[in-house]
Design a protein around this motif. Structure first.
Motif, PDB file in Angstrom:
ATOM      1  N   ARG A 119       0.827  -1.192   0.000  1.00  0.00           N
ATOM      2  CA  ARG A 119       0.000   0.000   0.000  1.00  0.00           C
ATOM      3  C   ARG A 119       0.869   1.252   0.000  1.00  0.00           C
ATOM      4  N   GLN A 121       0.512   3.585   1.961  1.00  0.00           N
ATOM      5  CA  GLN A 121       0.789   3.858   3.369  1.00  0.00           C
ATOM      6  C   GLN A 121       2.132   3.272   3.782  1.00  0.00           C
ATOM      7  N   LYS A 145       2.884   1.762  12.619  1.00  0.00           N
ATOM      8  CA  LYS A 145       1.620   1.033  12.583  1.00  0.00           C
ATOM      9  C   LYS A 145       0.944   1.239  11.227  1.00  0.00           C
ATOM     10  N   VAL A 146       0.580   0.127  10.603  1.00  0.00           N
ATOM     11  CA  VAL A 146      -0.102   0.176   9.308  1.00  0.00           C
ATOM     12  C   VAL A 146      -1.457  -0.508   9.427  1.00  0.00           C
ATOM     13  N   LYS A 147      -2.187  -0.555   8.321  1.00  0.00           N
ATOM     14  CA  LYS A 147      -3.544  -1.102   8.342  1.00  0.00           C
ATOM     15  C   LYS A 147      -3.585  -2.542   8.826  1.00  0.00           C
ATOM     16  N   THR A 148      -2.553  -3.319   8.476  1.00  0.00           N
ATOM     17  CA  THR A 148      -2.572  -4.744   8.811  1.00  0.00           C
ATOM     18  C   THR A 148      -1.839  -5.061  10.112  1.00  0.00           C
ATOM     19  N   HIS A 228      -4.397   2.484  -5.655  1.00  0.00           N
ATOM     20  CA  HIS A 228      -4.345   1.227  -4.900  1.00  0.00           C
ATOM     21  C   HIS A 228      -4.398   0.008  -5.815  1.00  0.00           C
TER      22      HIS A 228
END
Length: 281
Positions: A119, A121, A145-148, A228
């Motif tokens: 990503r 991000q 810290k990321v989405k996953t 994305h």
């Protein structure tokens, strides 16, 4: 807010009030996926007599099924853009030493997006303090810290290998040039900085705009495909070229194979073979 407006106790409720709440969410424009999330959240703190969770109540099941029929949660894309469009454009942006800082930045950002399947991000979090370089690759471990990010789950690791067979697409040599070119300009350890003065910190939205710019310049329809989509293109091509699913999931930082199969594994262009077979003599 719903309970406060109606002066009701959210912990002491019934199926009618729950359906009223979900109806309000639908009226506000939310679809099945958001409603399903709300159902899960309610199940964590609200119970209905005779049911272990509110989602088991037949009326709530029927309501959610109806919402799915009206606003189904379907993958954004059924087919993806052909990566050759972008790869040909990037390869023609050569030699690397003659590129402007803007051209080099855009090219490196897109190459990283394609070879890692990550990503925007994660890409914007790439930090040289967590970078390991050897003679043929760069490795970045994302510390933010990321989405996953989950307790006990390893952070994303982005590997950028050398590709000497095609110097115009070698992410390793382009990142090396980028680091050297920006060394005197940077004020932080983040890999990517703005190509505009004063060359400050960038955000994930900046990376997204860079990727979108390259897609547009390459001939990809950016009215349909979002930045994305590089994630789906990269992983779908890897699957087509018989990269093991475990390797794809590790690179993209997925836990469940169903995530890849449902939302990302798509053909990179419409397959004309059926129509051609019909029209051939």
């Amino acid at each position: 807010m719903f309970a406060r407006r109606r002066a009701i106790d959210p912990m002491q409720t019934n199926v009618v009030k729950i359906l009223d709440f979900m109806t309000e969410l639908v009226d506000s424009g939310l679809g099945y996926s958001a409603l399903n999330t709300a159902r899960s959240a309610l199940s964590a703190c609200v119970t209905l007599p005779g049911y272990s969770c509110i989602g088991q109540h037949p009326l709530i099941k029927r309501f959610l099924k109806g919402v799915f029929e009206m606003r189904p949660a379907l993958p954004r894309y059924q087919v993806l853009w052909d990566p050759e469009l972008v790869l040909n454009f990037l390869e023609n942006l050569s030699p690397v030493g003659e590129l402007t800082l803007k051209q080099l930045t855009l090219k490196v950002a897109m190459l990283v997006a394609l070879v890692t399947g990550q990503r925007c991000q994660s890409i914007h979090f790439m930090d040289m303090n967590s970078m390991v370089k050897d003679k043929s690759s760069y490795t970045f471990v994302i510390q933010n810290k990321v989405k996953t990010t989950k307790p006990g789950k390893a952070q994303p690791t982005l590997v950028l290998p050398a590709f000497p067979a095609k110097p115009g697409l070698c992410v390793f040599s382009h990142v090396s040039e980028y680091i050297q070119r920006t060394d005197a300009l940077r004020s932080s350890s983040k890999l990517f900085i703005s190509y505009c003065r004063p060359h400050g910190h960038i955000t994930k939205d900046t990376v997204s705009r860079w990727v979108k710019t390259v897609m547009h310049m390459s001939g990809v329809n950016v009215d349909i495909f979002k930045p994305h989509s590089t994630r789906g293109v990269a992983t779908s091509v890897a699957k087509y070229k018989q990269v093991p699913l475990a390797s794809i999931m590790k690179a993209a930082h997925w836990t469940r194979a169903s995530t890849f199969r449902t939302f990302y594994n798509k053909p990179v262009s419409n397959d004309p073979s059926f129509a051609e077979a019909i029209l051939q003599d």
